[in-house]
Write an enzyme that holds these catalytic residues in place. Structure first.
Site, PDB file in Angstrom:
ATOM      1  N   LYS A  53      93.917  67.476  96.945  1.00 27.25           N
ATOM      2  CA  LYS A  53      94.388  68.082  95.688  1.00 27.25           C
ATOM      3  C   LYS A  53      94.478  67.026  94.579  1.00 27.25           C
ATOM      4  O   LYS A  53      94.066  67.271  93.448  1.00 27.25           O
ATOM      5  CB  LYS A  53      95.747  68.754  95.902  1.00 27.25           C
ATOM      6  CG  LYS A  53      95.650  70.037  96.734  1.00 27.25           C
ATOM      7  CD  LYS A  53      97.011  70.561  97.168  1.00 27.25           C
ATOM      8  CE  LYS A  53      96.874  71.737  98.122  1.00 27.25           C
ATOM      9  NZ  LYS A  53      98.162  72.184  98.692  1.00 27.25           N
ATOM     10  N   GLN A  97     104.442  70.313  98.933  1.00 28.63           N
ATOM     11  CA  GLN A  97     103.516  70.586 100.042  1.00 28.63           C
ATOM     12  C   GLN A  97     104.298  71.110 101.248  1.00 28.63           C
ATOM     13  O   GLN A  97     105.262  70.482 101.695  1.00 28.63           O
ATOM     14  CB  GLN A  97     102.740  69.304 100.402  1.00 28.63           C
ATOM     15  CG  GLN A  97     101.700  69.509 101.484  1.00 28.63           C
ATOM     16  CD  GLN A  97     100.578  70.485 101.074  1.00 28.63           C
ATOM     17  OE1 GLN A  97     100.080  70.437  99.965  1.00 28.63           O
ATOM     18  NE2 GLN A  97     100.206  71.377 101.968  1.00 28.63           N
ATOM     19  N   ASP A 120     102.340  76.909  92.285  1.00 28.22           N
ATOM     20  CA  ASP A 120     102.013  77.520  93.576  1.00 28.22           C
ATOM     21  C   ASP A 120     102.375  79.006  93.603  1.00 28.22           C
ATOM     22  O   ASP A 120     102.017  79.722  94.540  1.00 28.22           O
ATOM     23  CB  ASP A 120     102.766  76.797  94.707  1.00 28.22           C
ATOM     24  CG  ASP A 120     101.833  75.896  95.510  1.00 28.22           C
ATOM     25  OD1 ASP A 120     100.607  76.127  95.466  1.00 28.22           O
ATOM     26  OD2 ASP A 120     102.338  74.974  96.192  1.00 28.22           O
TER      27      ASP A 120
END
Ligand code: NDP
Length: 308
Positions: A53, A97, A120
């Protein structure tokens, strides 16, 4: 029949190129998009995901930085990282994460992310907006799947769509997006009775269950569009022989492992009309969606500041 390959990697590269131009314009206007990442613990898969990412950010011109905490981190320490990013004007998106180590309260951490930086799309405010069809940030994997279907010219109106899996991260937002695209949507899960009878009704089948090669020819209506969200690392030779094409099996023998989806690709290719490969299908689109959400967030900040 051999299914058309829905090339997620190609579409993701296209999206990233478009984003790089937008980032250049924003940066020239003094608003370089920024992503703050929290990586907690020593899960090797998480480290690999974060590395890809942040590399994608760099290639697109997005600033990114990663706060790393050990496997013994407390909820308070992770919250400190999130609150630090919340307070920073140069951080437009925050990525925690997952999974977090088990002593960390994941819900408290995800709820602490400023909903306006929640790239997200996991914060309840953003989930609620999606439910109401007023999306702000949508979970990256389902958003990426929709973008792929759109760019491949697949019209979902009136189609029977079946989503296999009901997680908050993939299955549920996927079903909502398909519904909002006017598909008739069914969600299946581990308690669904006579699963293959349900999945065989699907014009569009999205598999997100985390079980290597679970979806077989018997689950698929001839000509259906099949989207394989699953990412499973297999190391067992017999399983690899079963699930991989002869060419990929050679690669497995060299490396001792391979990535496969939730779909038994060699079987389903012979029945479906179109199929996303693993790797190179949905994974790259998930990353492209994260970049897109971060750039959008920066653009909204920039537009607000310009209109003040
Ligand atoms: P979860 O484990 O959170 O959810 C799995 C879902 O599948 C659950 O709803 C579960 O049902 C259902 N399920 C499990 N077994 C069966 C079965 N035998 N029959 C029917 N339903 C079943 O997984 P995620 O949604 O997080 O991820 C799914 C897959 O997608 C994984 O392989 C993951 O690695 C991958 N993934 C890929 C991404 C990408 O970028 N390509 C991003 C995110 C995930 P129940 O609710 O009843 O338990």
């Amino acid at each position: 029949m051999t299914a058309r390959r829905l090339d997620g990697a190609r579409v993701a590269a296209q999206i990233r190129e478009e984003l790089a131009s937008e980032v250049a314009v924003l940066a020239a206007a003094g608003c370089r998009p920024g992503l703050g990442v929290a990586l907690v613990g020593d899960d090797p898969a998480s480290a690999v995901y974060v590395a890809s990412k942040t590399k994608a950010c760099a290639e697109t011109g997005i600033h990114s930085e990663t706060a790393r905490l050990g496997a013994d981190a407390t909820t308070a320490q992770v919250l400190d990282v999130v609150r630090g990013y919340n307070a920073r004007a140069d951080v437009h998106g925050i990525l925690v994460q997952l999974p977090l180590p088990k002593q960390v309260d994941t819900e408290a951490v995800l709820h602490a992310v400023d909903p306006k930086k929640d790239v997200d799309g996991f914060h309840p405010e953003n989930v609620g907006l999606l439910v109401q069809k007023r999306p702000r940030f949508v979970a990256c994997t389902p958003a990426g799947v929709m973008e792929l279907l759109r760019r491949e010219g697949i019209d979902l109106r009136g189609q029977n769509a079946v989503v296999l899996g009901r997680s908050d991260i993939v299955g549920k937002p996927m079903a909502l997006l398909l519904l909002h695209a006017d598909a008739t949507v069914t969600i299946c899960h581990s308690r669904t009775r006579d699963l293959s009878a349900v999945t065989r009704q699907a014009d569009v089948l999205v598999a997100a269950i985390g079980k290597a090669g679970f979806v077989r020819a018997l689950h698929v209506k001839p000509g259906a569009i099949v989207v394989d969200v699953g990412i499973n690392r297999i190391t067992d030779e017999a399983e690899a022989r079963e699930l991989l094409s002869p060419k990929r099996f050679e690669g497995f023998r060299e490396r001792g492992s391979a990535l496969v989806g939730d779909v038994h690709a060699p079987q389903v290719e012979a029945v479906a009309g179109a199929l996303t490969p693993v790797p190179g299908g949905v994974g790259p689109l998930t990353i492209a969606s994260l970049l897109r959400n971060t750039v959008r967030s920066a653009r909204w900040v920039h537009e607000r500041s310009a209109s003040d």
